[in-house]
Scaffold this motif. Structure first.
Motif, mmCIF file in Angstrom:
data_model
loop_
_atom_site.group_PDB
_atom_site.id
_atom_site.type_symbol
_atom_site.label_atom_id
_atom_site.label_comp_id
_atom_site.label_asym_id
_atom_site.label_seq_id
_atom_site.Cartn_x
_atom_site.Cartn_y
_atom_site.Cartn_z
ATOM 1 N N TYR A 118 -19.029 -21.784 72.933
ATOM 2 C CA TYR A 118 -20.417 -22.030 72.522
ATOM 3 C C TYR A 118 -21.365 -22.029 73.718
ATOM 4 O O TYR A 118 -21.150 -22.737 74.704
ATOM 5 N N ASN A 119 -22.410 -21.204 73.602
ATOM 6 C CA ASN A 119 -23.391 -21.102 74.682
ATOM 7 C C ASN A 119 -24.735 -20.692 74.082
ATOM 8 O O ASN A 119 -24.899 -19.584 73.583
ATOM 9 N N LYS A 120 -25.703 -21.596 74.119
ATOM 10 C CA LYS A 120 -27.003 -21.345 73.502
ATOM 11 C C LYS A 120 -27.716 -20.143 74.121
ATOM 12 O O LYS A 120 -28.429 -19.411 73.426
ATOM 13 N N SER A 121 -27.532 -19.950 75.409
ATOM 14 C CA SER A 121 -28.253 -18.865 76.072
ATOM 15 C C SER A 121 -27.738 -17.496 75.645
ATOM 16 O O SER A 121 -28.533 -16.582 75.377
ATOM 17 N N TYR A 122 -26.423 -17.328 75.583
ATOM 18 C CA TYR A 122 -25.894 -16.042 75.119
ATOM 19 C C TYR A 122 -26.303 -15.779 73.669
ATOM 20 O O TYR A 122 -26.596 -14.638 73.292
ATOM 21 N N ILE A 123 -26.337 -16.827 72.848
ATOM 22 C CA ILE A 123 -26.781 -16.661 71.456
ATOM 23 C C ILE A 123 -28.234 -16.208 71.434
ATOM 24 O O ILE A 123 -28.611 -15.259 70.724
ATOM 25 N N GLY A 124 -29.084 -16.866 72.222
ATOM 26 C CA GLY A 124 -30.501 -16.517 72.269
ATOM 27 C C GLY A 124 -30.742 -15.112 72.793
ATOM 28 O O GLY A 124 -31.572 -14.359 72.261
ATOM 29 N N ILE A 125 -30.003 -14.736 73.839
ATOM 30 C CA ILE A 125 -30.135 -13.392 74.403
ATOM 31 C C ILE A 125 -29.708 -12.356 73.368
ATOM 32 O O ILE A 125 -30.349 -11.301 73.223
ATOM 33 N N SER A 126 -28.631 -12.642 72.640
ATOM 34 C CA SER A 126 -28.194 -11.727 71.583
ATOM 35 C C SER A 126 -29.280 -11.543 70.528
ATOM 36 O O SER A 126 -29.549 -10.418 70.083
ATOM 37 N N LEU A 127 -29.933 -12.617 70.124
ATOM 38 C CA LEU A 127 -30.995 -12.525 69.121
ATOM 39 C C LEU A 127 -32.165 -11.688 69.623
ATOM 40 O O LEU A 127 -32.760 -10.909 68.867
ATOM 41 N N ILE A 128 -32.511 -11.851 70.894
ATOM 42 C CA ILE A 128 -33.591 -11.040 71.472
ATOM 43 C C ILE A 128 -33.207 -9.564 71.469
ATOM 44 O O ILE A 128 -34.013 -8.698 71.092
ATOM 45 N N CYS A 129 -31.994 -9.279 71.890
ATOM 46 C CA CYS A 129 -31.563 -7.881 71.969
ATOM 47 C C CYS A 129 -31.405 -7.253 70.587
ATOM 48 O O CYS A 129 -31.721 -6.069 70.399
ATOM 49 N N GLN A 130 -30.933 -8.034 69.625
ATOM 50 C CA GLN A 130 -30.897 -7.527 68.253
ATOM 51 C C GLN A 130 -32.308 -7.215 67.760
ATOM 52 O O GLN A 130 -32.545 -6.171 67.127
ATOM 53 N N SER A 131 -33.246 -8.089 68.046
ATOM 54 C CA SER A 131 -34.638 -7.883 67.637
ATOM 55 C C SER A 131 -35.209 -6.626 68.273
ATOM 56 O O SER A 131 -35.924 -5.842 67.625
ATOM 57 N N TRP A 132 -34.919 -6.449 69.533
ATOM 58 C CA TRP A 132 -35.366 -5.263 70.278
ATOM 59 C C TRP A 132 -34.853 -3.980 69.618
ATOM 60 O O TRP A 132 -35.628 -3.053 69.350
ATOM 61 N N ILE A 133 -33.547 -3.934 69.332
ATOM 62 C CA ILE A 133 -32.965 -2.714 68.757
ATOM 63 C C ILE A 133 -33.435 -2.503 67.323
ATOM 64 O O ILE A 133 -33.795 -1.381 66.934
ATOM 65 N N TYR A 134 -33.435 -3.552 66.524
ATOM 66 C CA TYR A 134 -33.888 -3.389 65.141
ATOM 67 C C TYR A 134 -35.349 -2.918 65.091
ATOM 68 O O TYR A 134 -35.715 -2.124 64.225
ATOM 69 N N SER A 135 -36.177 -3.420 65.999
ATOM 70 C CA SER A 135 -37.578 -2.992 66.001
ATOM 71 C C SER A 135 -37.680 -1.506 66.312
ATOM 72 O O SER A 135 -38.479 -0.781 65.704
ATOM 73 N N MET A 136 -36.869 -1.018 67.252
ATOM 74 C CA MET A 136 -36.892 0.410 67.566
ATOM 75 C C MET A 136 -36.373 1.236 66.393
ATOM 76 O O MET A 136 -36.912 2.309 66.086
ATOM 77 N N LEU A 137 -35.341 0.737 65.730
ATOM 78 C CA LEU A 137 -34.801 1.441 64.567
ATOM 79 C C LEU A 137 -35.834 1.573 63.458
ATOM 80 O O LEU A 137 -36.073 2.671 62.929
ATOM 81 N N THR A 138 -36.454 0.454 63.088
ATOM 82 C CA THR A 138 -37.394 0.505 61.973
ATOM 83 C C THR A 138 -38.672 1.241 62.340
ATOM 84 O O THR A 138 -39.271 1.917 61.498
ATOM 85 N N ASP A 139 -39.089 1.166 63.600
ATOM 86 C CA ASP A 139 -40.289 1.906 64.012
ATOM 87 C C ASP A 139 -40.021 3.406 64.081
ATOM 88 O O ASP A 139 -40.953 4.210 63.985
ATOM 89 N N THR A 140 -38.761 3.778 64.235
ATOM 90 C CA THR A 140 -38.391 5.197 64.280
ATOM 91 C C THR A 140 -38.174 5.775 62.893
ATOM 92 O O THR A 140 -38.629 6.891 62.605
ATOM 93 N N TYR A 141 -37.494 5.031 62.007
ATOM 94 C CA TYR A 141 -37.096 5.572 60.706
ATOM 95 C C TYR A 141 -37.834 4.951 59.524
ATOM 96 O O TYR A 141 -37.858 5.538 58.446
ATOM 97 N N GLY A 142 -38.404 3.760 59.698
ATOM 98 C CA GLY A 142 -39.036 3.065 58.588
ATOM 99 C C GLY A 142 -38.085 2.064 57.976
ATOM 100 O O GLY A 142 -37.484 1.237 58.678
ATOM 101 N N ASP A 143 -37.918 2.098 56.659
ATOM 102 C CA ASP A 143 -36.970 1.203 55.984
ATOM 103 C C ASP A 143 -35.546 1.578 56.411
ATOM 104 O O ASP A 143 -35.177 2.757 56.402
ATOM 105 N N ILE A 144 -34.760 0.592 56.763
ATOM 106 C CA ILE A 144 -33.402 0.822 57.269
ATOM 107 C C ILE A 144 -32.479 -0.279 56.773
ATOM 108 O O ILE A 144 -32.934 -1.344 56.343
ATOM 109 N N PRO A 145 -31.158 -0.072 56.827
ATOM 110 C CA PRO A 145 -30.237 -1.181 56.579
ATOM 111 C C PRO A 145 -30.451 -2.271 57.638
ATOM 112 O O PRO A 145 -30.427 -1.996 58.835
ATOM 113 N N TYR A 146 -30.657 -3.485 57.180
ATOM 114 C CA TYR A 146 -30.917 -4.599 58.099
ATOM 115 C C TYR A 146 -30.047 -5.799 57.732
ATOM 116 O O TYR A 146 -29.115 -6.135 58.445
#
Length: 504
Positions: A118-146
């Motif tokens: 358990y490590n709060k920082s790795y969890i938080g960093i993962s959430l940021i990076c997921q947000s980063w990638i999902y934002s690029m995916l949806t901005d590129t294709y529109g509606d996507i599996p999320y």
């Protein structure tokens, strides 16, 4: 006979001991820690970041830069992106690559959430990076599996539903809120596992909140959510800045700096040198830098061995570009281009090419918010700071007063200008701040229409900037029901269909 029996018994015992010795640690030795439940969080972060930037950088070069008139892949063949001539085969690379890296970041989240690791920082960093990638995916294709994406391995869900971009954005905002709270605890991580901030959790938190502002601004023009987005921007910037720290300097920019030592070697080195040099630099990109006497291409003052900071080759002693969007048959001559890695200065080997989000972009985000009256701070100050840090990121010792530079280039701030004129200035300079940053130039142009790009006679798609990439063709056969639902909800699977935040 008895001697022979003793010898056979000894051989059997010896073989048994050898077998025991060889197999005792077999499972441990022959297990890849990066692909098993036994992986540690510190083993997962760097490979996922490197992998994501590989996809970002290669498509930045051959898709974003072609659309946004940074470069021109010269020729009259089909599928020339600079003419908006889109082939369906363009869709697969980012779609497959980004979802693959999401699996890795979700594994990081899962393992860092285990009681043992358990490590709060790795969890938080993962959430940021997921947000980063999902934002690029949806901005590129529109509606996507999320909400059902990346469930094939664990839940055997091979036909995930496509989610509305609005719902995706709102859940991304929840992720970034949670990350901000988790990272406030400042739990230590292994510094060597983090090629972006070397274990500095405070900087990760600032990046997460700066990314939050990028994405809030992106949806701020959508009437149904505008008030909430603007209110949140104001809360982060002015009402409660202590709870939402954001970047404060170039040193806090989110950049994976390529060292040239594996695994931190630039993905651009996978491009053949002759192919890298083959692209002409577009007139739009180079002409402003020349007109402004921009120091990033100033040969006499900066660079090594007569080569400027951005590794741009002059043509007959001058910087000259190729008009983008020219019609087939016009055949202009290639002039300036980006040097390959045989030179002493090249984007191919540039440490700063691993761009995720830089401080100058944040300043231009704040300049737009101030220009629109959403925050009370000075739009001019933000604009000047953005211009300054866009240059000093590349040239840290540059010491010309930014107001002097902007006035000489005739791009100084004018408080009496119309909002549209202010937006054009902000986004023209932001265009250069976003150089090398995945698809952000394209996303921002689609949101604002700025900076104004010249349109050549050879443009397809009725001369309109593509609004999205199409879904990969294989999705139609592997997930037909969900694909049809997405097309019904969003619109035809073509490049002219606008995504949710582009519609009024």
């Amino acid at each position: 006979m008895k001697k022979i029996t003793y010898k056979i018994t000894g051989v059997i015992l010896m073989f048994s001991m050898m077998l025991s010795s060889c197999t005792k640690d077999f499972e441990e030795i022959n297990t890849d820690p990066n692909n098993t439940p036994n992986a540690l969080p510190q083993q997962l972060l760097a490979p996922a970041l490197v992998g994501t930037l590989q996809y970002n950088m290669l498509r930045n070069r051959n898709f974003n830069n072609e659309l946004m008139q940074v470069s021109v892949d010269m020729g009259d063949g089909d599928g020339k992106v600079f003419r908006y001539d889109y082939r369906s085969t363009w869709a697969d690379y980012l779609y497959n690559g980004w979802y693959s890296e999401l699996t890795n970041f979700k594994d990081l989240y899962k393992i860092a959430s285990d009681e043992l690791n358990y490590n709060k920082s790795y969890i938080g960093i993962s959430l940021i990076c997921q947000s980063w990638i999902y934002s690029m995916l949806t901005d590129t294709y529109g509606d996507i599996p999320y909400f059902e994406s990346n469930q094939a391995r664990d839940l055997l869900n091979y036909e995930p539903k496509f989610d509305a971009q609005k719902d995706i954005y709102f859940d991304i905002f929840k992720k970034l809120e949670e990350a901000n709270t988790l990272l406030a605890a400042n739990t230590a991580i292994v510094a060597s596992s983090d090629p972006v901030y070397q274990g500095n959790i405070a900087k990760w938190r600032k990046f997460g909140n700066s990314l939050y502002l990028r994405l809030l601004l992106r949806v701020s023009g959508k009437a149904e959510v505008a008030d909430a987005a603007i209110a949140k921007i104001k809360e982060i910037v002015e009402v409660n800045p202590g709870s939402y720290p954001i970047m404060q300097s170039n040193d806090e920019s989110a950049i994976l700096k390529w060292t040239g030592v594996a695994p931190y070697t630039s993905p651009l080195l996978t491009v053949r040198e002759q192919d890298f040099r083959a692209l002409g630099i577009a007139t739009f990109f180079i002409s402003h830098l020349v007109d402004w006497n921009d120091p990033r291409i100033d040969i006499p003052t900066y660079g090594s061995n007569g080569i400027n900071r951005w590794g741009i080759a002059p043509y007959q002693g001058a910087y000259l570009g190729v008009p983008s969007g020219y019609a087939p048959g016009e055949n202009p001559e290639k002039k300036s281009y980006f040097y390959s890695n045989t030179s002493t200065s090249s984007i191919m080997t540039e440490p700063l090419a691993g761009m995720i989000m830089n401080y100058a972009e944040l300043k231009f985000i704040l300049a737009e918010a101030a220009a629109k009256g959403w925050v009370s701070s000075s739009a001019e100050t933000y604009y000047n700071d953005g211009a300054l840090n866009s240059i000093t990121l590349w040239l840290p010792t540059w010491s010309v007063p930014i107001t002097t530079f902007l006035a000489a280039a005739d791009i100084q701030w004018d408080n009496n200008a119309t909002l549209d004129e202010k937006m054009e200035k902000i986004h023209l300079l932001k265009y250069y701040a976003l150089f090398l940053t995945d698809m952000q130039q394209w996303f921002e142009y689609r949101r604002t229409g700025h900076p104004v790009l010249p349109k050549g006679a050879g443009l397809r798609n009725n001369g309109e900037m593509p609004s999205r990439m199409t879904y990969p063709v294989y999705v139609q056969s592997t997930n037909p029901t969900r694909y049809k639902e997405a097309v019904t909800a969003q619109g035809s699977d073509v490049i002219s269909t606008k995504v949710w935040w582009q519609k009024p």
